[in-house]
Motif scaffolding. Structure first.
Motif, PDB file in Angstrom:
ATOM      1  N   LYS A 113       0.795  -1.205  -0.169  1.00 15.47           N
ATOM      2  CA  LYS A 113      -0.005   0.039  -0.089  1.00 15.47           C
ATOM      3  C   LYS A 113       0.861   1.255  -0.048  1.00 15.47           C
ATOM      4  CE  LYS A 113      -3.510   2.622   2.429  1.00 15.47           C
ATOM      5  NZ  LYS A 113      -4.145   2.601   3.910  1.00 15.47           N
ATOM      6  N   GLU A 114       2.028   1.348   0.720  1.00 17.65           N
ATOM      7  CA  GLU A 114       2.655   2.633   0.972  1.00 17.65           C
ATOM      8  C   GLU A 114       3.473   2.644  -0.482  1.00 17.65           C
ATOM      9  OE1 GLU A 114       2.289   4.572   2.975  1.00 17.65           O
ATOM     10  OE2 GLU A 114       1.094   3.177   4.129  1.00 17.65           O
ATOM     11  N   ILE A 115       3.747   1.650  -1.072  1.00 21.10           N
ATOM     12  CA  ILE A 115       4.487   1.646  -2.122  1.00 21.10           C
ATOM     13  C   ILE A 115       3.528   2.050  -3.342  1.00 21.10           C
ATOM     14  CG2 ILE A 115       5.792   0.286  -4.192  1.00 21.10           C
ATOM     15  CD1 ILE A 115       6.897  -1.186  -2.237  1.00 21.10           C
ATOM     16  N   TYR A 116       2.550   1.803  -3.267  1.00 24.14           N
ATOM     17  CA  TYR A 116       1.256   2.358  -4.264  1.00 24.14           C
ATOM     18  C   TYR A 116       1.159   3.512  -4.125  1.00 24.14           C
ATOM     19  CZ  TYR A 116      -3.153   2.658  -6.413  1.00 24.14           C
ATOM     20  OH  TYR A 116      -4.222   3.268  -7.135  1.00 24.14           O
ATOM     21  N   ASN A 117       0.989   4.159  -2.966  1.00 26.44           N
ATOM     22  CA  ASN A 117       1.006   5.655  -2.570  1.00 26.44           C
ATOM     23  C   ASN A 117       1.938   6.473  -3.010  1.00 26.44           C
ATOM     24  OD1 ASN A 117      -1.621   4.926  -1.249  1.00 26.44           O
ATOM     25  ND2 ASN A 117      -1.185   4.843   0.687  1.00 26.44           N
ATOM     26  N   LEU A 118       3.074   5.906  -3.017  1.00 34.52           N
ATOM     27  CA  LEU A 118       4.125   6.714  -3.277  1.00 34.52           C
ATOM     28  C   LEU A 118       4.425   6.861  -4.680  1.00 34.52           C
ATOM     29  CD1 LEU A 118       7.098   8.155  -2.617  1.00 34.52           C
ATOM     30  CD2 LEU A 118       8.122   5.691  -2.605  1.00 34.52           C
ATOM     31  N   LEU A 119       4.031   5.865  -5.469  1.00 39.99           N
ATOM     32  CA  LEU A 119       4.157   5.868  -6.949  1.00 39.99           C
ATOM     33  C   LEU A 119       2.914   6.812  -7.617  1.00 39.99           C
ATOM     34  CD1 LEU A 119       4.779   2.179  -8.062  1.00 39.99           C
ATOM     35  CD2 LEU A 119       6.373   4.286  -7.799  1.00 39.99           C
ATOM     36  N   GLN A 120       1.710   6.810  -6.876  1.00 42.23           N
ATOM     37  CA  GLN A 120       0.650   7.696  -7.298  1.00 42.23           C
ATOM     38  C   GLN A 120       1.080   9.011  -6.986  1.00 42.23           C
ATOM     39  OE1 GLN A 120      -2.887   6.414  -4.976  1.00 42.23           O
ATOM     40  NE2 GLN A 120      -3.783   6.314  -6.915  1.00 42.23           N
ATOM     41  N   GLU A 121       1.637   9.371  -5.972  1.00 40.81           N
ATOM     42  CA  GLU A 121       2.303  10.955  -5.678  1.00 40.81           C
ATOM     43  C   GLU A 121       3.206  10.995  -6.844  1.00 40.81           C
ATOM     44  OE1 GLU A 121       1.309  13.316  -2.769  1.00 40.81           O
ATOM     45  OE2 GLU A 121      -0.268  11.927  -3.591  1.00 40.81           O
ATOM     46  N   SER A 132      12.524   7.126   6.084  1.00 43.97           N
ATOM     47  CA  SER A 132      12.627   6.461   4.660  1.00 43.97           C
ATOM     48  C   SER A 132      11.390   7.083   3.767  1.00 43.97           C
ATOM     49  CB  SER A 132      12.139   4.813   4.646  1.00 43.97           C
ATOM     50  OG  SER A 132      12.000   4.312   3.623  1.00 43.97           O
ATOM     51  N   ILE A 133      11.553   7.024   2.447  1.00 46.84           N
ATOM     52  CA  ILE A 133      10.656   7.549   1.542  1.00 46.84           C
ATOM     53  C   ILE A 133       9.429   6.607   1.572  1.00 46.84           C
ATOM     54  CG2 ILE A 133      11.768   6.517  -0.482  1.00 46.84           C
ATOM     55  CD1 ILE A 133       9.772   9.740  -0.189  1.00 46.84           C
ATOM     56  N   PHE A 134       9.719   5.431   1.886  1.00 49.80           N
ATOM     57  CA  PHE A 134       8.605   4.313   2.008  1.00 49.80           C
ATOM     58  C   PHE A 134       7.586   4.542   3.092  1.00 49.80           C
ATOM     59  CE2 PHE A 134      11.261   1.790  -0.506  1.00 49.80           C
ATOM     60  CZ  PHE A 134      10.756   1.940  -2.013  1.00 49.80           C
ATOM     61  N   ALA A 135       8.169   5.373   4.235  1.00 45.39           N
ATOM     62  CA  ALA A 135       7.164   5.717   5.446  1.00 45.39           C
ATOM     63  C   ALA A 135       6.124   6.857   5.004  1.00 45.39           C
ATOM     64  CB  ALA A 135       8.133   6.221   6.452  1.00 45.39           C
ATOM     65  N   PRO A 136       5.160   6.489   5.578  1.00 47.27           N
ATOM     66  CA  PRO A 136       3.748   7.275   4.964  1.00 47.27           C
ATOM     67  C   PRO A 136       4.084   8.934   5.306  1.00 47.27           C
ATOM     68  CG  PRO A 136       3.037   5.572   6.324  1.00 47.27           C
ATOM     69  CD  PRO A 136       4.602   5.449   6.567  1.00 47.27           C
ATOM     70  N   ILE A 137       4.597   9.091   6.427  1.00 46.54           N
ATOM     71  CA  ILE A 137       4.740  10.740   6.409  1.00 46.54           C
ATOM     72  C   ILE A 137       5.928  11.054   5.451  1.00 46.54           C
ATOM     73  CG2 ILE A 137       5.743  12.664   7.815  1.00 46.54           C
ATOM     74  CD1 ILE A 137       4.691  11.181  10.256  1.00 46.54           C
ATOM     75  N   ALA A 138       6.885  10.674   5.115  1.00 42.58           N
ATOM     76  CA  ALA A 138       7.742  10.834   4.046  1.00 42.58           C
ATOM     77  C   ALA A 138       7.221  10.970   2.642  1.00 42.58           C
ATOM     78  CB  ALA A 138       8.913  10.247   4.041  1.00 42.58           C
ATOM     79  N   THR A 139       6.367  10.015   2.310  1.00 44.78           N
ATOM     80  CA  THR A 139       5.736   9.935   1.151  1.00 44.78           C
ATOM     81  C   THR A 139       4.777  11.276   0.951  1.00 44.78           C
ATOM     82  OG1 THR A 139       5.756   7.500   1.060  1.00 44.78           O
ATOM     83  CG2 THR A 139       3.957   8.634  -0.307  1.00 44.78           C
ATOM     84  N   ALA A 140       4.058  11.404   2.155  1.00 47.80           N
ATOM     85  CA  ALA A 140       3.217  12.449   2.046  1.00 47.80           C
ATOM     86  C   ALA A 140       3.781  13.915   1.669  1.00 47.80           C
ATOM     87  CB  ALA A 140       2.419  12.764   3.464  1.00 47.80           C
ATOM     88  N   LEU A 141       5.185  14.063   2.011  1.00 41.95           N
ATOM     89  CA  LEU A 141       5.667  15.383   2.171  1.00 41.95           C
ATOM     90  C   LEU A 141       6.189  15.611   0.713  1.00 41.95           C
ATOM     91  CD1 LEU A 141       7.595  15.535   5.501  1.00 41.95           C
ATOM     92  CD2 LEU A 141       5.388  16.724   4.733  1.00 41.95           C
ATOM     93  N   LEU A 142       6.590  14.406  -0.162  1.00 40.82           N
ATOM     94  CA  LEU A 142       7.621  14.756  -1.242  1.00 40.82           C
ATOM     95  C   LEU A 142       6.697  15.507  -2.341  1.00 40.82           C
ATOM     96  CD1 LEU A 142      10.047  13.622  -2.574  1.00 40.82           C
ATOM     97  CD2 LEU A 142       8.755  12.109  -3.419  1.00 40.82           C
ATOM     98  N   GLY A 143       7.127  16.516  -2.839  1.00 38.04           N
ATOM     99  CA  GLY A 143       6.844  17.396  -3.888  1.00 38.04           C
ATOM    100  C   GLY A 143       5.663  18.465  -3.535  1.00 38.04           C
ATOM    101  N   TYR A 144       5.634  18.632  -2.016  1.00 36.72           N
ATOM    102  CA  TYR A 144       4.705  19.667  -1.538  1.00 36.72           C
ATOM    103  C   TYR A 144       5.639  20.856  -1.508  1.00 36.72           C
ATOM    104  CZ  TYR A 144       0.421  17.180  -1.562  1.00 36.72           C
ATOM    105  OH  TYR A 144      -0.710  16.305  -1.980  1.00 36.72           O
ATOM    106  N   GLN A 145       5.214  21.806  -0.943  1.00 34.47           N
ATOM    107  CA  GLN A 145       5.864  23.028  -0.715  1.00 34.47           C
ATOM    108  C   GLN A 145       5.899  23.806   0.607  1.00 34.47           C
ATOM    109  OE1 GLN A 145       5.657  25.901  -4.099  1.00 34.47           O
ATOM    110  NE2 GLN A 145       5.004  24.360  -5.348  1.00 34.47           N
ATOM    111  N   LYS A 146       6.698  24.526   1.127  1.00 35.54           N
ATOM    112  CA  LYS A 146       6.379  25.159   2.587  1.00 35.54           C
ATOM    113  C   LYS A 146       5.201  26.006   2.263  1.00 35.54           C
ATOM    114  CE  LYS A 146       8.625  29.272   4.798  1.00 35.54           C
ATOM    115  NZ  LYS A 146       9.724  30.095   4.855  1.00 35.54           N
ATOM    116  N   GLY A 147       4.543  25.833   3.517  1.00 33.25           N
ATOM    117  CA  GLY A 147       3.139  26.433   3.565  1.00 33.25           C
ATOM    118  C   GLY A 147       2.108  25.671   3.464  1.00 33.25           C
ATOM    119  N   ASP A 148       2.439  24.282   2.662  1.00 32.68           N
ATOM    120  CA  ASP A 148       1.071  23.506   2.287  1.00 32.68           C
ATOM    121  C   ASP A 148       0.752  22.660   3.493  1.00 32.68           C
ATOM    122  OD1 ASP A 148       1.213  24.130  -0.408  1.00 32.68           O
ATOM    123  OD2 ASP A 148       2.525  22.328  -1.026  1.00 32.68           O
ATOM    124  N   THR A 149      -0.389  22.414   3.616  1.00 34.05           N
ATOM    125  CA  THR A 149      -1.105  21.736   4.493  1.00 34.05           C
ATOM    126  C   THR A 149      -1.452  20.166   3.879  1.00 34.05           C
ATOM    127  OG1 THR A 149      -1.793  23.381   5.627  1.00 34.05           O
ATOM    128  CG2 THR A 149      -2.863  21.381   6.338  1.00 34.05           C
TER     129      THR A 149
END
Length: 136
Positions: free
Chosen positions: A30-38, A90-107
């Motif tokens: 599931k985490e890998i799938y979410n990362l690839l989607q992002e 790790s980028i495979f951790a849910p929080i790291a996956t969530a952050l990748l590609g977003y910007q300062k100030g994003d929620t």
């Protein structure tokens, strides 16, 4: 919909990691799938063209958990560099996956094992592209 900004080198490295069958067994599908989607919904940029306020691999980011107000500085790393005691996720951790590609100030609202969390990206303390560390 806001487009995520992804370093094209990060995208290629992550996809290589995911393609490795050993990683598919080691990490939750599931985490890998979410990362690839992002990654797939992001716009890829050459490293030198990534804006300095974007979270990329190896970035050090100050996040705020909106439910508690607690802040923490984390670094998003590849799995072999992960060290929770040093706040290297790790980028495979849910929080790291969530952050990748977003910007300062994003929620960001993201599903983690304990439920949905809301994070605010307060600051990018270090971004390799901004520092000229294109080899990371």
């Amino acid at each position: 919909m806001k487009h995520l900004i992804i370093n094209q080198n990060d995208s290629a490295r992550i996809k290589r990691l995911v393609a490795d069958s050993n990683n598919r067994k080691k990490y939750q599908t599931k985490e890998i799938y979410n990362l690839l989607q992002e990654i797939d919904k992001g716009k890829c940029f050459a490293p030198e063209n990534v804006p300095p306020q974007v979270v990329t691999m190896n970035s050090i980011v100050r996040i705020r958990y909106m439910d508690t107000g607690r802040t923490v500085d984390i670094q998003i790393v590849y799995p072999d560099q992960a060290d929770i005691k040093k706040n290297k996720l790790s980028i495979f951790a849910p929080i790291a996956t969530a952050l990748l590609g977003y910007q300062k100030g994003d929620t960001i609202e993201w599903e983690v094992p304990k439920g949905t969390i809301t994070l605010l990206i307060e600051e990018i303390l270090y971004q390799p592209e901004q520092a000229g560390d294109f080899h990371l």
